[in-house]
Design a protein around this motif. Structure first.
Motif, PDB file in Angstrom:
ATOM      1  N   LYS A  52     102.280  -1.635 -24.484  1.00 35.68           N
ATOM      2  CA  LYS A  52     103.100  -0.652 -25.201  1.00 35.68           C
ATOM      3  C   LYS A  52     103.718  -0.997 -26.654  1.00 35.68           C
ATOM      4  O   LYS A  52     103.302  -0.257 -27.581  1.00 35.68           O
ATOM      5  CB  LYS A  52     104.206  -0.254 -24.309  1.00 35.68           C
ATOM      6  N   GLU A  53     104.170  -2.337 -26.567  1.00 38.94           N
ATOM      7  CA  GLU A  53     104.568  -2.533 -27.973  1.00 38.94           C
ATOM      8  C   GLU A  53     103.285  -2.922 -29.012  1.00 38.94           C
ATOM      9  O   GLU A  53     103.627  -2.488 -30.071  1.00 38.94           O
ATOM     10  CB  GLU A  53     105.252  -4.148 -27.709  1.00 38.94           C
ATOM     11  N   MET A  55     100.518  -1.318 -29.235  1.00 41.12           N
ATOM     12  CA  MET A  55     100.354  -0.020 -29.688  1.00 41.12           C
ATOM     13  C   MET A  55     101.188   0.635 -30.600  1.00 41.12           C
ATOM     14  O   MET A  55     100.899   1.275 -31.605  1.00 41.12           O
ATOM     15  CB  MET A  55      99.930   0.912 -28.491  1.00 41.12           C
ATOM     16  N   ASP A  56     102.523   0.436 -30.091  1.00 46.40           N
ATOM     17  CA  ASP A  56     103.577   0.862 -31.273  1.00 46.40           C
ATOM     18  C   ASP A  56     103.359   0.210 -32.392  1.00 46.40           C
ATOM     19  O   ASP A  56     103.509   0.839 -33.645  1.00 46.40           O
ATOM     20  CB  ASP A  56     104.899   0.932 -30.502  1.00 46.40           C
ATOM     21  N   ARG A  57     103.361  -1.136 -32.457  1.00 47.24           N
ATOM     22  CA  ARG A  57     103.143  -1.850 -34.015  1.00 47.24           C
ATOM     23  C   ARG A  57     102.083  -1.384 -34.413  1.00 47.24           C
ATOM     24  O   ARG A  57     102.261  -1.335 -35.939  1.00 47.24           O
ATOM     25  CB  ARG A  57     103.015  -3.508 -33.452  1.00 47.24           C
ATOM     26  N   GLU A  58     100.860  -1.258 -33.936  1.00 47.62           N
ATOM     27  CA  GLU A  58      99.737  -0.971 -34.476  1.00 47.62           C
ATOM     28  C   GLU A  58      99.517   0.557 -34.973  1.00 47.62           C
ATOM     29  O   GLU A  58      98.429   1.010 -35.558  1.00 47.62           O
ATOM     30  CB  GLU A  58      98.565  -1.225 -33.866  1.00 47.62           C
ATOM     31  N   GLN A  59     100.657   1.244 -34.493  1.00 43.91           N
ATOM     32  CA  GLN A  59     100.636   2.803 -34.593  1.00 43.91           C
ATOM     33  C   GLN A  59      99.201   3.436 -33.815  1.00 43.91           C
ATOM     34  O   GLN A  59      98.524   4.264 -34.547  1.00 43.91           O
ATOM     35  CB  GLN A  59     100.722   3.235 -35.982  1.00 43.91           C
ATOM     36  N   VAL A  60      98.705   3.156 -32.772  1.00 46.57           N
ATOM     37  CA  VAL A  60      97.770   3.572 -32.046  1.00 46.57           C
ATOM     38  C   VAL A  60      98.423   4.412 -30.949  1.00 46.57           C
ATOM     39  O   VAL A  60      99.192   4.052 -30.436  1.00 46.57           O
ATOM     40  CB  VAL A  60      97.128   2.566 -31.559  1.00 46.57           C
ATOM     41  N   SER A  61      97.804   5.640 -30.511  1.00 45.15           N
ATOM     42  CA  SER A  61      97.863   6.374 -29.596  1.00 45.15           C
ATOM     43  C   SER A  61      96.737   6.800 -28.513  1.00 45.15           C
ATOM     44  O   SER A  61      95.639   6.388 -29.178  1.00 45.15           O
ATOM     45  CB  SER A  61      98.252   7.870 -30.171  1.00 45.15           C
ATOM     46  N   VAL A  68      98.829  14.613 -30.314  1.00 46.81           N
ATOM     47  CA  VAL A  68      99.809  13.871 -30.864  1.00 46.81           C
ATOM     48  C   VAL A  68     100.602  14.708 -31.597  1.00 46.81           C
ATOM     49  O   VAL A  68     101.900  14.621 -31.724  1.00 46.81           O
ATOM     50  CB  VAL A  68      99.382  12.652 -31.670  1.00 46.81           C
TER      51      VAL A  68
END
Length: 68
Positions: A52-53, A55-61, A68
């Motif tokens: 989760k971190e 994905m959040d750092r890489e701005q991936v969903s 989105v």
């Protein structure tokens, strides 16, 4: 790079020696986050925290762009 663990020395004592020597040389000074509390200690443990971190750092969903 550190040397190999000598035969007959327990792994734990060898690692502790490496850490102690590095501390004495100042190898752990000026690390980012030094002296700051660990994040998210008040939250329950989540096995997927690192995903989760990341994905959040890489701005991936994992949702399609339309949701989105």
């Amino acid at each position: 790079m550190t040397e190999r663990k000598p035969p007959g020395v327990s792994y734990e004592s060898w690692v502790e020696k490496q850490i102690r020597e590095s501390t004495e040389r100042g190898g752990f000074e000026d690390l980012p986050g030094f002296g700051k509390p660990l994040r998210n200690l008040d939250r329950p443990y989540d096995e997927m925290w690192w995903i989760k971190e990341k994905m959040d750092r890489e701005q991936v969903s994992f949702l399609p762009a339309s949701l989105v």
